[in-house]
Scaffold this motif. Structure first.
Motif, PDB file in Angstrom:
ATOM      1  N   ILE A 180       0.847  -1.187   0.000  1.00 16.47           N
ATOM      2  CA  ILE A 180       0.000   0.000   0.000  1.00 16.47           C
ATOM      3  C   ILE A 180       0.887   1.243   0.000  1.00 16.47           C
ATOM      4  CG2 ILE A 180      -1.611   1.357   1.392  1.00 16.47           C
ATOM      5  CD1 ILE A 180      -3.033  -0.939   0.263  1.00 16.47           C
ATOM      6  N   CYS A 181       0.548   2.212  -0.824  1.00 16.16           N
ATOM      7  CA  CYS A 181       1.287   3.485  -0.861  1.00 16.16           C
ATOM      8  C   CYS A 181       0.350   4.629  -0.487  1.00 16.16           C
ATOM      9  CB  CYS A 181       1.884   3.713  -2.253  1.00 16.16           C
ATOM     10  SG  CYS A 181       3.286   2.656  -2.632  1.00 16.16           S
ATOM     11  N   PRO A 182       0.250   4.942   0.808  1.00 11.59           N
ATOM     12  CA  PRO A 182      -0.625   6.037   1.230  1.00 11.59           C
ATOM     13  C   PRO A 182      -0.049   7.396   0.833  1.00 11.59           C
ATOM     14  CG  PRO A 182      -0.096   4.544   3.050  1.00 11.59           C
ATOM     15  CD  PRO A 182       0.869   4.260   1.949  1.00 11.59           C
ATOM     16  N   GLY A 183      -0.949   8.338   0.656  1.00 13.64           N
ATOM     17  CA  GLY A 183      -0.544   9.719   0.450  1.00 13.64           C
ATOM     18  C   GLY A 183      -0.482  10.457   1.775  1.00 13.64           C
ATOM     19  N   LEU A 184      -0.997  11.661   1.809  1.00 14.13           N
ATOM     20  CA  LEU A 184      -0.945  12.506   3.003  1.00 14.13           C
ATOM     21  C   LEU A 184      -2.070  12.092   3.952  1.00 14.13           C
ATOM     22  CD1 LEU A 184       0.706  14.917   4.051  1.00 14.13           C
ATOM     23  CD2 LEU A 184      -1.045  16.417   3.084  1.00 14.13           C
ATOM     24  N   THR A 238       0.898  -3.073  -6.131  1.00  8.71           N
ATOM     25  CA  THR A 238       1.117  -1.830  -5.389  1.00  8.71           C
ATOM     26  C   THR A 238      -0.111  -0.966  -5.564  1.00  8.71           C
ATOM     27  OG1 THR A 238       3.519  -1.871  -5.688  1.00  8.71           O
ATOM     28  CG2 THR A 238       2.512   0.255  -5.190  1.00  8.71           C
ATOM     29  N   LEU A 239      -0.761  -0.614  -4.462  1.00 13.93           N
ATOM     30  CA  LEU A 239      -1.992   0.174  -4.515  1.00 13.93           C
ATOM     31  C   LEU A 239      -1.737   1.562  -3.941  1.00 13.93           C
ATOM     32  CD1 LEU A 239      -5.019   0.419  -5.025  1.00 13.93           C
ATOM     33  CD2 LEU A 239      -5.417  -0.687  -2.809  1.00 13.93           C
ATOM     34  N   ALA A 240      -1.852   2.574  -4.780  1.00 10.21           N
ATOM     35  CA  ALA A 240      -1.696   3.970  -4.328  1.00 10.21           C
ATOM     36  C   ALA A 240      -3.014   4.469  -3.784  1.00 10.21           C
ATOM     37  CB  ALA A 240      -1.223   4.839  -5.480  1.00 10.21           C
TER      38      ALA A 240
END
Length: 248
Positions: A180-184, A238-240
């Motif tokens: 998982i690629c979290p943002g802010l 990979t999930l943004a």
């Protein structure tokens, strides 16, 4: 809530606050027994005690292989087995690359990347003989689109993304591994980003298509999906989840 994780036994690192705590709560609400690991012993003990199903908590430094192995073995014994792992423990350090000390660089890499490896390595033997075992590693949108002043953090999280793909290739078909690629996200770790620093404005939300901070619960929802049978054909992904930052 539902029962997407009914009967599952999940380990969550960095569980005392932020995304890790949100994952532990949602996983338990969806029927899982959860082992909560964190450096904050009081925080994870309180969280584990508040969950609807009996679980386990332990204070552990993810950079200490011996301590991690003991904690994981104890968690497996307490839960009966382990069939899910969420590597959420992490730290951040920002600043110009020419001002970053080697100690800061090493600490960020040790916690974010090496810690993910250490915990995964200790947990994998407990997962090999369970059904639909799954690992979810938390990287960052910085792994996909780094910003200036985040060299150590971006490098560590880029490493987490690559490690996830390598593990997915090696452990299939017994264990699924996704990233998982979290943002802010509005977590204690990011609290300082909401205030304008002395030399500039706070993080500009116009970089984000959705024009807002994300919530830990929004990240947790996607992680629970990847842990569940609904994602039984998903590995190496990979999930943004970044409010549109990496495409905007």
């Amino acid at each position: 809530m539902g029962a997407r994780l009914e009967g599952r036994r999940i380990v969550v690192t960095g569980a005392a606050s932020g995304i890790g705590a949100a994952v532990a709560r949602l996983a338990a609400a969806e029927g899982a027994r959860v082992a909560c690991l964190d450096r904050d012993a009081a925080g994870v003990a309180a969280l584990a005690a508040s969950l609807p199903l009996s679980g386990y908590s332990a204070q552990v430094d993810v950079t200490d292989p011996d301590a991690v192995k003991r904690a994981i073995n104890a968690a497996a014994k307490a839960l009966g087995a382990i069939d899910g792992l969420v590597n959420s423990a992490g730290i951040v350090a920002l600043g110009p690359v020419d001002e970053m000390t080697i100690d800061t660089w090493r600490k960020v890499i040790d916690v974010n990347l090496t810690g993910t490896f250490i915990v995964s390595q200790a947990t994998i033997p407990h997962m090999r003989n369970t059904l639909d075992a799954a690992i979810v590693n938390i990287a960052s949108a910085q792994a996909l689109m780094p910003i200036a002043g985040a060299s150590a953090y971006a490098a560590s999280k880029g490493g987490v993304q690559s490690l996830s793909k390598a593990l997915a290739a090696e452990l299939a078909p017994a264990i699924r591994v996704n990233c998982i690629c979290p943002g802010l996200i509005d977590t204690p770790m990011n609290a300082g980003l909401k205030k304008a620093p002395e030399d500039g404005p706070p993080v500009p939300l116009d970089r984000y298509a959705l024009r807002r901070w994300g919530k830990p619960e929004e990240i947790a929802a996607s992680i629970v999906y990847l842990l569940s049978k609904d994602a039984s054909y998903v590995t190496g992904a990979t999930l943004a989840i970044d409010g549109g930052r990496t495409f905007h």
